[in-house]
Design a protein around this motif. Sequence first.
Motif, PDB file in Angstrom:
ATOM      1  N   VAL A 103       7.710  -4.767  -0.598  1.00  0.00           N
ATOM      2  CA  VAL A 103       7.140  -4.300   0.670  1.00  0.00           C
ATOM      3  C   VAL A 103       6.918  -2.794   0.668  1.00  0.00           C
ATOM      4  O   VAL A 103       5.965  -2.293   1.259  1.00  0.00           O
ATOM      5  N   GLY A 104       7.823  -2.051   0.011  1.00  0.00           N
ATOM      6  CA  GLY A 104       7.788  -0.595   0.092  1.00  0.00           C
ATOM      7  C   GLY A 104       8.659  -0.044   1.185  1.00  0.00           C
ATOM      8  O   GLY A 104       8.539   1.123   1.571  1.00  0.00           O
ATOM      9  N   ALA A 280       1.533 -10.347   8.701  1.00  0.00           N
ATOM     10  CA  ALA A 280       1.895  -9.658   7.456  1.00  0.00           C
ATOM     11  C   ALA A 280       0.881  -9.954   6.356  1.00  0.00           C
ATOM     12  O   ALA A 280       0.226 -11.000   6.333  1.00  0.00           O
ATOM     13  N   ARG A 281       0.770  -9.048   5.429  1.00  0.00           N
ATOM     14  CA  ARG A 281      -0.152  -9.244   4.312  1.00  0.00           C
ATOM     15  C   ARG A 281       0.392 -10.289   3.343  1.00  0.00           C
ATOM     16  O   ARG A 281       1.566 -10.699   3.426  1.00  0.00           O
ATOM     17  N   THR A 282      -0.430 -10.705   2.423  1.00  0.00           N
ATOM     18  CA  THR A 282      -0.047 -11.684   1.409  1.00  0.00           C
ATOM     19  C   THR A 282       0.577 -10.970   0.205  1.00  0.00           C
ATOM     20  O   THR A 282       0.113  -9.894  -0.187  1.00  0.00           O
ATOM     21  N   TYR A 283       1.609 -11.576  -0.376  1.00  0.00           N
ATOM     22  CA  TYR A 283       2.323 -10.979  -1.500  1.00  0.00           C
ATOM     23  C   TYR A 283       2.147 -11.829  -2.752  1.00  0.00           C
ATOM     24  O   TYR A 283       2.138 -13.068  -2.694  1.00  0.00           O
ATOM     25  N   MET A 284       2.034 -11.134  -3.887  1.00  0.00           N
ATOM     26  CA  MET A 284       1.854 -11.803  -5.168  1.00  0.00           C
ATOM     27  C   MET A 284       3.211 -12.202  -5.770  1.00  0.00           C
ATOM     28  O   MET A 284       4.102 -11.377  -5.893  1.00  0.00           O
ATOM     29  N   LEU A 285       3.320 -13.459  -6.169  1.00  0.00           N
ATOM     30  CA  LEU A 285       4.474 -13.964  -6.884  1.00  0.00           C
ATOM     31  C   LEU A 285       4.058 -14.320  -8.312  1.00  0.00           C
ATOM     32  O   LEU A 285       2.867 -14.283  -8.637  1.00  0.00           O
ATOM     33  N   ILE A 286       5.007 -14.705  -9.137  1.00  0.00           N
ATOM     34  CA  ILE A 286       4.655 -15.067 -10.502  1.00  0.00           C
ATOM     35  C   ILE A 286       3.942 -16.411 -10.552  1.00  0.00           C
ATOM     36  O   ILE A 286       3.303 -16.743 -11.568  1.00  0.00           O
ATOM     37  N   ASN A 287       4.045 -17.207  -9.487  1.00  0.00           N
ATOM     38  CA  ASN A 287       3.443 -18.542  -9.470  1.00  0.00           C
ATOM     39  C   ASN A 287       2.518 -18.742  -8.278  1.00  0.00           C
ATOM     40  O   ASN A 287       2.351 -19.874  -7.801  1.00  0.00           O
ATOM     41  N   GLY A 288       1.951 -17.665  -7.756  1.00  0.00           N
ATOM     42  CA  GLY A 288       1.042 -17.809  -6.631  1.00  0.00           C
ATOM     43  C   GLY A 288       1.196 -16.676  -5.643  1.00  0.00           C
ATOM     44  O   GLY A 288       1.541 -15.544  -6.008  1.00  0.00           O
ATOM     45  N   THR A 289       0.977 -16.975  -4.376  1.00  0.00           N
ATOM     46  CA  THR A 289       1.098 -15.989  -3.306  1.00  0.00           C
ATOM     47  C   THR A 289       1.886 -16.574  -2.160  1.00  0.00           C
ATOM     48  O   THR A 289       2.079 -17.788  -2.057  1.00  0.00           O
ATOM     49  N   ILE A 290       2.332 -15.667  -1.273  1.00  0.00           N
ATOM     50  CA  ILE A 290       3.058 -16.137  -0.090  1.00  0.00           C
ATOM     51  C   ILE A 290       2.762 -15.201   1.067  1.00  0.00           C
ATOM     52  O   ILE A 290       2.502 -14.014   0.862  1.00  0.00           O
TER      53      ILE A 290
END
Length: 290
Positions: A103-104, A280-290
């Motif tokens: 998130v930062g 909230a914005r979308t976040y990158m995961l190793i297997n997709g987004t959330i």
Amino acid sequence: MIKPIRFLLKHPLNRRSKIKALSRFVRWQLASRLIGRPIALPFVEGTSLLTETGMTGATGNWYCGLHEQDEMGFVLHALRPEDLFVDVGANIGSYTVLAAGGVGARVIAFEPHPGTFDKLEANIAFNRLMPRVTAHCCGLSNEPGELAFSADADTMNHVMQASETGPSITVPVRSLDEALNGEVPVVLKVDVEGHEIPVIQGAKGTLSNSRLKAVLMETNGSGERYGFSDDDIIEHMAGFGFEACSYDAIVRSLTKHQPGSDNTIFVRDPDEMQKRCSAARTYMLINGTI
């Protein structure tokens, strides 16, 4: 190995990529044995976790994107870069890296076990999060002092009862109110293996402040070793104006808490928090987004 394989195959974030999840599992089993030292496993938004064999939470993140997808997804969706996140029982830093690196947000983390604290600091340094993270090697309770902690239970290390046996260490403890010195997080995570009520008792000022929007806390019955029930936790949190909720991170839905969950998200204003998570914005995961 059957239990982790079942876990990753049933995990909601692997529903469209079970073969890739199995591939990550096999790659870890081979690499961890061949290399024999910490390995940087990709995590959220380009971050990594330095992982060793036996780190079930960290390897769960590698297998599934987010080991605890709803609770971790909530942290991602509820926080903003200008917010403060407090991580009580940080372990090696999965939630700390998630909040600060993903998130930062700014993070204050607490981890009482010196060996585990070294690993937390290593993950903070590896992800270059030092400007945003302050880490304390201490436990939290209702008052300052010292407590005996188990020493060999990985993520299950806990405050030991007088009747318990096994390897232990003595660690300093503080109250959360004293440790934060007037700072108030937007989201607080408490993972102390059953010692939640004393932590709550030492956090009355923090929990009473309206700037605190949500608290993630274990409700898996582990407090029984200290004479506390999950209902005691829910009752204490209700006294500070928090409603027990559950979160589905995939559809971003905040609902009334369902009994039997291992974790509970306590929210001061569910309607406001629902809007915050939805936006909230979308976040990158190793297997997709959330």
